[in-house]
Each structure stands twice: as structure tokens, then as C-alpha cells.
Write a protein that holds these residues in place. Structure first.
Motif, mmCIF file in Angstrom:
data_model
loop_
_atom_site.group_PDB
_atom_site.id
_atom_site.type_symbol
_atom_site.label_atom_id
_atom_site.label_comp_id
_atom_site.label_asym_id
_atom_site.label_seq_id
_atom_site.Cartn_x
_atom_site.Cartn_y
_atom_site.Cartn_z
ATOM 1 N N GLN A 155 1.962 1.635 1.157
ATOM 2 C CA GLN A 155 2.309 1.078 2.464
ATOM 3 C C GLN A 155 1.107 0.381 3.109
ATOM 4 O O GLN A 155 1.265 -0.659 3.769
ATOM 5 C CB GLN A 155 2.835 2.204 3.379
ATOM 6 C CG GLN A 155 4.228 2.701 3.001
ATOM 7 C CD GLN A 155 4.667 3.882 3.841
ATOM 8 O OE1 GLN A 155 3.824 4.547 4.468
ATOM 9 N NE2 GLN A 155 5.970 4.146 3.836
ATOM 10 N N GLN A 158 0.705 -2.882 1.286
ATOM 11 C CA GLN A 158 1.779 -3.777 1.705
ATOM 12 C C GLN A 158 1.488 -4.386 3.070
ATOM 13 O O GLN A 158 1.679 -5.590 3.301
ATOM 14 C CB GLN A 158 3.102 -3.010 1.745
ATOM 15 C CG GLN A 158 4.304 -3.884 2.137
ATOM 16 C CD GLN A 158 5.557 -3.053 2.345
ATOM 17 O OE1 GLN A 158 5.452 -1.867 2.638
ATOM 18 N NE2 GLN A 158 6.703 -3.670 2.170
ATOM 19 N N SER A 162 0.777 -8.338 3.800
ATOM 20 C CA SER A 162 1.637 -9.046 4.746
ATOM 21 C C SER A 162 0.804 -9.813 5.770
ATOM 22 O O SER A 162 1.081 -10.971 6.091
ATOM 23 C CB SER A 162 2.561 -8.044 5.443
ATOM 24 O OG SER A 162 3.344 -8.694 6.411
ATOM 25 N N SER A 178 3.147 -6.025 -3.570
ATOM 26 C CA SER A 178 2.861 -4.890 -2.678
ATOM 27 C C SER A 178 4.170 -4.215 -2.227
ATOM 28 O O SER A 178 4.269 -2.983 -2.142
ATOM 29 C CB SER A 178 2.079 -5.381 -1.458
ATOM 30 O OG SER A 178 0.838 -5.914 -1.860
ATOM 31 N N ASP A 179 5.182 -5.073 -1.932
ATOM 32 C CA ASP A 179 6.482 -4.502 -1.530
ATOM 33 C C ASP A 179 7.091 -3.679 -2.656
ATOM 34 O O ASP A 179 7.663 -2.590 -2.420
ATOM 35 C CB ASP A 179 7.434 -5.635 -1.145
ATOM 36 C CG ASP A 179 7.007 -6.336 0.146
ATOM 37 O OD1 ASP A 179 6.225 -5.719 0.898
ATOM 38 O OD2 ASP A 179 7.460 -7.465 0.397
#
Length: 411
Positions: A155, A158, A162, A178-179
Motif C-alpha cells: 500500500q 502504491q 500514484s 504497484s496496484d
């Protein structure tokens, strides 16, 4: 032709004619009618009976009310306070020596011991499975923690990808990677938690198996549920008991119950907690106790109500099933001792007695029977002083005048 029989027949016919059809003339010929007429003329005319002579003569007793103890008398029997057939819950061979009937039994005392067979091994196996299931829980918990750490790391990556992508410093491919890593970490957490739940379920299943094996083992020892006396021998050594087979019968005789049936006419006189006594048959002596139960439903055949009385029996001298004459105390009542033959029914079928008032007029009073004795019956429903018709009550009705003859009575 013979003339004499014909003349004899004519003479006989004439005699019968005179005797039947001309009888008054014939009597007058001989002077009989004159004498009868003379006698008739000299006789006095018959006088019709007066109203006083038409009144019925009855026998009356003057009775006074007395205050009596309106105890209820019953015929009943003794009954054990508790009786139970102790039965087996599993199938096994009896390995204990039998206890003989009549022996005193204490609560928790072993009555029958059954062979364990493989049940001890089943219990050990269930315990081993429980220990194995319990050992899996820490490992499952560690996997859950590891999966959560990976999820947290994914997370963070991610979130960083982002922001870099928004500033044009990271490619879309890196953001998608990453997602995907975050989703994989989330799946890993779910899988680890499922493994932990399975481990905990395994523990519960193993605990249930241990409890079942322990219960099956405990069923091999059949114990007495309460203090009492053996009414039958326990199961013999070496016999096979199936589920439901009888190990032994126990009865509790201290305290003991007196059981009787109260008629519906007297059930309202009995209350729970009332003192009661009883005389036992065959020289059993007298005992005392208290009413503990009165049925609210009547027996459909006898229309009587079950009543139970608890009586101490520390020496166990009173046996189950002895006949008893029971006397239950109740509140006193004003009653009259009257002859049983004086009872009668009115036109509506009501049980009562016919009385005579001060004007010698018959009156009917409904009564309730309290007690039956050798000297008569005690009834309520009459005035304090009552002139009761004891002879002739069936020949008079309410409202007629009678000629009473009073008879002295001693109560």
C-alpha cells in the motif's frame, strides 16, 4: 218322549229369571228387603273427614348446631417420594460386583461399572488431535501478521507510485504494478486469516471430540442420582448392557408421601400446608405430615382430586404401598348431626332435608355433607336450631301443614 227333563229345565229357567232379573221382588216376597230398608233408615249419615284429620303425621327431632373440626377423611396409601430406574447410556460389559436389593445407596455411589474397551484410547487420540490443532494456531497467526506487513508495504508503494505518476515522474506501468502488488498482498491477508479460522475450527472440533470421548468414558460408571434404597439387584457381573438396559432401581422413602383422592364435595376444605395425620394398616402406627400437593384436575372416572402429604420417615419404617386412613385438618364449621335416613331429594334432585317451622309448615333446606360417622352424618346448611323430619319426610312436600311428633335426641 220324556216329559220330566223338560219340566225340570223350565223350572230351573224360571228360578234363574227370578233370582237375577226379579231379585227385588223375590226379596220382598220373603221380607228381606223391608229389614234392609229399615236398617238403612236407622243408620247415621257418614260424616266427611275434617281438614285436620287429613294432615300427615311426622316424627321430628329438634337439633342444635355444633362447632366441629371439619376434617376430611380419606382412604389412601403410602408412596415413595422418588423412584427411578437407573439405566445404561452405552453398550458395554459389566465388570463390577452387583449390589443386592435392600442396600442403602448414597448420592454418587457407583452402582454399575462397565468395561472401557477402546474408549480410553479414543480419548487419548482426541486429545492428541486437539494438541495438534492448537499447535497450528501460532503458525497461522504468524502468517496473518506477515501477510498484513506485506499488504502495508504494498500500500505504501502504491501510494508513492500514484503521487509520482500524478507529477509525471513515474510511468503508468509502474503504477499498475504497484496496484497489482497491493491486491496480491490483500489476497494474502485474506488467505492467512482463512488459515487462522481453519486452525481455530480445528481446535473446536478437537475439543468436541475430546468431550465426546470423555462423556463416553464417564458413561461407563453408572452412579446413584440420590440417596435411597435399592429395590432390585444391580446388573450382574459379566452381563452385557445395551443403551437403555436396567442397571438397578432406587426408591427414596425419607420423606415418604401419603397419596389419597379427595371428593369434589370436600376439595375446597383442603389447603396446601394443612396438617394431616394417618393411621397405617397392619399395625403401622400413626404418622403426621403436611399437605404438599392438591391436583387442579379431577380424575375423569371418579371425579376426585389427587392429594399428597409429605411425612418424615427417618427410620424407613413406613414402606411404599401401605394402606392408610388419612385425616386432613381444615377450618371448623357449625354443623348438625342428623340420621342418614333423614336425607331426601326435592323435585330438582337437590340433596337436603325437610324441616318443620313454628307453624308446622314443611320447609326444604339444601345441605352439604361434612363427615360420615357411625352415629349419623354431619351436615351444614341448616339453621342453628332445626326441627328435622326424621320419619315421614318422603310423604310430604314443601309448604304443606303436618302434625309433628317431637322425639328427644341426644347429640
Amino acid at each position: 218322549m220324556r216329559i220330566f227333563p223338560i219340566l225340570a229345565a223350565i223350572a230351573l229357567a224360571a228360578l234363574l229369571y227370578m233370582a237375577i232379573l226379579e231379585r227385588p221382588t223375590l226379596l220382598a216376597l220373603f221380607g228381606v228387603g223391608t229389614e234392609e230398608t229399615a236398617q238403612t233408615d236407622t243408620e247415621e249419615p257418614v260424616v266427611a273427614p275434617t281438614v285436620a284429620e287429613k294432615r300427615v303425621k311426622v316424627v321430628v327431632e329438634r337439633l342444635n348446631a355444633q362447632n366441629i373440626d371439619s376434617a376430611v377423611v380419606l382412604r389412601g396409601q403410602t408412596a415413595a417420594a422418588r423412584q427411578v430406574d437407573v439405566r445404561a447410556q452405552t453398550s458395554a460389559i459389566v465388570i463390577s460386583e452387583p449390589l443386592r436389593k435392600g442396600a442403602q445407596i448414597e448420592t454418587g455411589q457407583i452402582m454399575c461399572r462397565l468395561d472401557e474397551g477402546t474408549r480410553r484410547a479414543d480419548l487419548d487420540q482426541a486429545r492428541a488431535q486437539l494438541a495438534e490443532a492448537q499447535s497450528r494456531v501460532p503458525e497461522s497467526e504468524a502468517r496473518v501478521q506477515e501477510a498484513k506487513a506485506r499488504l502495508e508495504e504494498a500500500q505504501i508503494n502504491q501510494n508513492a507510485s500514484s503521487r509520482l505518476n500524478e507529477g509525471g515522474f513515474a510511468s503508468t506501468t509502474r503504477l499498475a504494478s504497484s496496484d497489482a502488488a497491493a491486491a496480491t498482498a490483500q489476497a494474502g491477508v485474506s488467505s492467512a486469516q482463512s488459515g487462522l479460522s481453519a486452525a481455530q475450527s480445528g481446535i473446536e472440533a478437537a475439543q468436541a471430540a475430546v468431550a465426546g470421548a470423555q462423556t463416553e468414558l464417564d458413561r461407563l460408571v453408572i452412579k446413584a442420582p440420590f440417596n435411597g434404597m435399592l429395590e432390585s439387584d444391580t446388573a450382574e457381573l459379566g452381563s452385557l448392557l445395551q443403551p437403555g438396559a436396567l442397571c438397578g432401581t432406587i426408591i427414596q422413602l425419607d420423606p415418604i408421601k401419603l397419596v389419597g383422592f379427595v371428593p369434589e364435595t370436600q376439595v375446597n376444605l383442603v389447603e396446601v400446608g394443612a396438617m394431616a395425620g394417618a393411621r397405617l394398616a397392619a399395625g403401622g402406627g400413626e404418622v403426621r405430615g403436611k399437605v404438599t400437593f392438591i391436583s387442579r384436575s379431577a380424575d375423569p372416572q371418579t371425579r376426585t382430586f389427587l392429594t399428597e402429604i409429605e411425612v418424615p420417615n427417618p427410620a424407613l419404617k413406613i414402606r411404599d404401598g401401605q394402606t392408610a386412613e388419612i385425616l386432613i385438618a381444615s377450618q371448623g364449621a357449625n354443623a348438625h348431626l342428623v340420621p342418614q335416613s333423614a336425607l331426601t331429594l326435592n323435585d330438582e334432585g337437590t340433596l337436603g332435608m325437610r324441616l318443620v317451622d313454628d307453624n308446622n309448615i314443611v320447609d326444604f333446606r339444601e345441605v352439604q355433607i361434612i363427615r360420615d360417622t357411625t352415629k349419623g352424618i354431619w351436615v351444614t346448611g341448616l339453621p342453628a336450631q332445626a326441627n328435622v323430619i326424621v320419619v315421614g319426610q318422603e310423604y310430604v312436600v314443601e309448604g304443606v301443614e303436618v302434625v309433628p311428633t317431637f322425639r328427644e335426641v341426644t347429640q
